[in-house]
Design an enzyme around this catalytic site. Structure first.
Site, short mmCIF file in Angstrom:
data_model
loop_
_atom_site.label_atom_id
_atom_site.label_comp_id
_atom_site.label_asym_id
_atom_site.label_seq_id
_atom_site.Cartn_x
_atom_site.Cartn_y
_atom_site.Cartn_z
CD GLU A 35 19.25 44.26 22.17
OE1 GLU A 35 18.64 44.70 22.74
OE2 GLU A 35 19.69 42.50 23.14
CG ASP A 46 22.56 50.50 29.23
OD1 ASP A 46 22.36 48.83 29.10
OD2 ASP A 46 22.53 50.92 28.91
#
Lengths: 244, 424
Positions: A35, A46
């Site tokens: 990824e 995040d």
């Protein structure tokens, strides 16, 4: 079939050569899927560690395409691009066709069914029309019928982020969260977000996860001891997955 | 056959998130944050409370000790029929209310204070901190902390601190320490006072002070509303009400509750929504704090200093300061994310009523049923009256059920103020 190790790397982190060394190590260490995070304007889901990695890379990486192409050329396993839909909306067709052109396998927009839920089918179709795989991101805040629905159209696997943000070890019962949705998911189920604790990882696998996605732990390892330490971690996690 | 209280009290809390029509946008850190608010939660909240906030399951078992504590404070609360109110309105509708004012603290707030205090104690916490506006939440926390032998500190919005000395007395009687926010005890309080020494306070400011104070002293913060975990705990209200209606053989048509942050509404209405019972849900806010009519649906901070993660909700803005003269309660600037989503999706309707309207409703209810309602709950009563009159006009035998979230016996200064200003 053995459990999937999905390894995450921030594109170009920490520097070009070390990044390339790390992704090579991800493959050699036994990752099934890579990824690659493309630095966004706002990394909504995040935590501080991945945000930090984006910030560092953004200071020097002005053109993502040559490095993405280089990544594609040296890695044979499937590559999924991870970035926020919000940033690419104005140029979505160009973005997707460029990804397809260099041979990227698929894309995962973490904000797709959360912030663009009314149009998600349209975007999934667009991704597929460009010849890319659409990996769909879900979370415990997604209602059950919707998890069931999107699990059928997600390519490669369905991603399930068990914490509200990456890398922050919010206390959650990983097994309960997976038990809730396992019977709804008509697909491979890959679990991520704060799973570097191997006990959490084992719990997730016992509860029925088909794979684990790891990101923050690698970046922390790179910060602490450099790329080799992160590659060692890939091998270590592969070993844990091989117990199952 | 008599049905035991223990059988009506649920064994599980209900979380509506798996049954929502759309994904609930998760709490998140702001762009370019200099620190992670989500990470900070680990230092602020008891671990188990945080775990319940993020381990989203449809049903979560209520620990036996917490069920015992619920029974001890008189749960299940009564479901009563407002027969005389029906008669006074001459309506064909039947009106029922769940009376959360029956708990020792006089409101529903104790339903989440107890488990949060229980979990904190189990983790070795010996001091909890929170904010309060009207004092209902502060009272609930002071009592819950006392029941588990913990200290409590409560930051009370300054105008309420001055207007509600009796609430302060109860909190202190339970052993709570009460400060008028903004205070000089926190950096944020000092900053607010430096900008405006006569700042009347707001829930957003008091919340920030409580969180900062808990952080600095390594105490834990208990959350009174807005976050999903508080609404989860409140689901005992709606689940009991469903069973109590079953016993009476009634099927509800219209469900009504008032909304400050949204916890009593969610706790009451969400179990019905999840069970697909009821045709109309009405969330009632205040015309003077017009979050439904004038708020935006966006990511915003629950507290004014921005120490908590941003959540997506209907909000008037974190720095909103309510009009000081208004005495009707429901002053919080936002509505819980799950409730906001249901309103945006058109599944829950909203109403806003002005102070004169809710004052009249409260008077009528007191006259009909004898209970002095909390000014907050009087907002729900006003909607009940309107729906009952509509049923009369349309000759419909609707079953209206509302949550009487608290009594108003400690809000008499509010009613006094309303009587002076509103009765000519």
């Amino acid at each position: 079939m053995s459990k999937m190790l999905v390894s995450y790397a921030t594109l170009g982190y920490p520097k070009e050569n070390e990044y390339l060394e790390f992704i090579d190590g991800c493959v050699k260490g036994g990752s099934d899927i890579l990824e690659i995070g493309v630095p966004p304007k706002y990394a909504k889901y995040d935590g501080p560690v991945i945000r930090r990695s984006y910030k560092q890379v953004s200071s020097w990486l002005k053109d993502i395409w040559p490095l993405l192409k280089e990544t594609r050329d040296r890695v044979k396993i499937p590559i999924i691009i991870l970035t926020y839909l919000e940033d690419w909306l104005p140029v979505l067709d160009d973005f997707l066709s460029n990804l397809a052109k260099i041979g990227i396998d698929g894309i995962l927009f973490p904000d797709l069914i959360i912030d663009y839920v009314d149009d998600y089918e349209k975007y999934v179709k667009k991704i597929k029309d460009h010849g890319l795989k659409a990996v769909i991101f879900t979370a415990p805040s997604v209602p059950d019928p919707m998890i069931q629905r999107v699990s059928k159209i997600s390519d490669i696997f369905l991603y399930y982020g068990v914490r509200p943000t990456t890398g922050v070890p919010i206390p959650v019962s990983v097994d309960s969260l997976i038990t809730r949705i396992r019977i709804l998911v008509d697909n491979k189920l890959v679990v991520g977000f704060g799973l570097s604790d191997v006990e959490d990882m084992r719990k997730a696998l016992r509860a029925g996860a088909d794979g684990i996605a790891i990101g923050t732990a690698y970046i922390e390892a790179i910060e602490k001891g450099g790329v080799q330490e992160a590659i060692n971690l890939v091998k270590y996690f592969r070993g844990v997955l091989n117990e199952f | 056959m008599a049905i035991e209280r223990e059988e009506i009290l649920p064994k599980y809390w209900y979380n509506i998130i798996p049954d929502l029509p759309k994904p609930l946008p998760p709490p998140r850190d702001p762009p370019d944050a200099e620190f992670s608010r989500i990470d900070l939660l680990r230092k602020i909240m008891p671990k188990e409370v945080l775990r319940q906030q993020f381990t989203v399951e449809r049903f979560i078992k209520i620990p036996e000790e917490v069920r015992e504590a619920y029974l001890n404070i008189g749960r299940p609360t009564p479901l009563m029929r407002a027969k005389r109110l029906e008669e006074m309105l001459n309506t064909p509708a039947k009106i029922y209310f769940k009376f959360e004012g029956a708990t020792p603290t006089g409101s529903h707030k104790i339903n989440t204070a107890l488990p949060q205090a229980y979990f904190a104690k189990a983790e070795g916490v010996n001091h909890v901190v929170t904010e309060t506006g009207a004092g209902q939440w502060g009272t609930a926390v002071a009592l819950a902390a006392r029941m588990y032998n913990m200290e409590s500190t409560i930051f009370m919005v300054k105008v309420s601190y001055e207007q509600k000395p009796q609430r302060r007395t109860i909190m202190e009687l339970y052993g709570g320490k009460v400060y008028a926010s903004p205070t000089n005890l926190t950096e944020y309080g000092k900053k607010v006072l430096a900008e405006n020494p006569s700042h009347p306070g707001s829930l957003g400011v008091a919340m920030s002070e409580a969180i900062e104070y808990a952080l600095t002293n390594n105490y834990r913060y208990l959350v009174g509303s807005v976050l999903d975990v508080a609404i989860l705990h409140q689901s005992v209200i709606g689940q009991e009400a469903m069973k109590q209606l079953d016993i009476l053989g009634e099927e509800p048509d219209i469900l009504i509750g008032c909304v400050g942050g949204g916890s009593n509404f969610g706790g009451f209405a969400f179990p019905f929504l999840g069970a697909k019972r009821g045709e109309k849900f009405i969330a009632v806010g205040s015309y003077e704090i017009p979050k439904f009519s004038q708020g935006d649906y966006m990511y915003d901070f629950p507290d004014s200093a921005g120490l908590l993660p941003m959540v997506k909700m209907i909000t008037l803005g974190k720095d909103y300061v309510p009009p000081p003269i208004y005495a009707g309660g429901l002053r919080y600037h936002g509505a819980a994310p799950s409730l906001s989503l249901l309103i945006k999706e058109g599944i829950v309707e909203w109403r806003e009523y002005s102070e004169p309207e809710i004052f009249e409703a409260a008077r009528l209810f007191a006259e009909a049923q004898g209970i002095v309602p909390a000014p907050e709950s009087a907002h729900a009563i006003k909607a009940v009256i309107d729906e009952a009159l509509k049923a009369k006009k349309n000759h419909e035998r609707k079953v209206i059920v509302f949550n009487l979230s608290g009594h108003g016996l400690l809000d008499l200064p509010n009613y006094e103020s309303m009587m002076k200003r509103l009765l000519k």
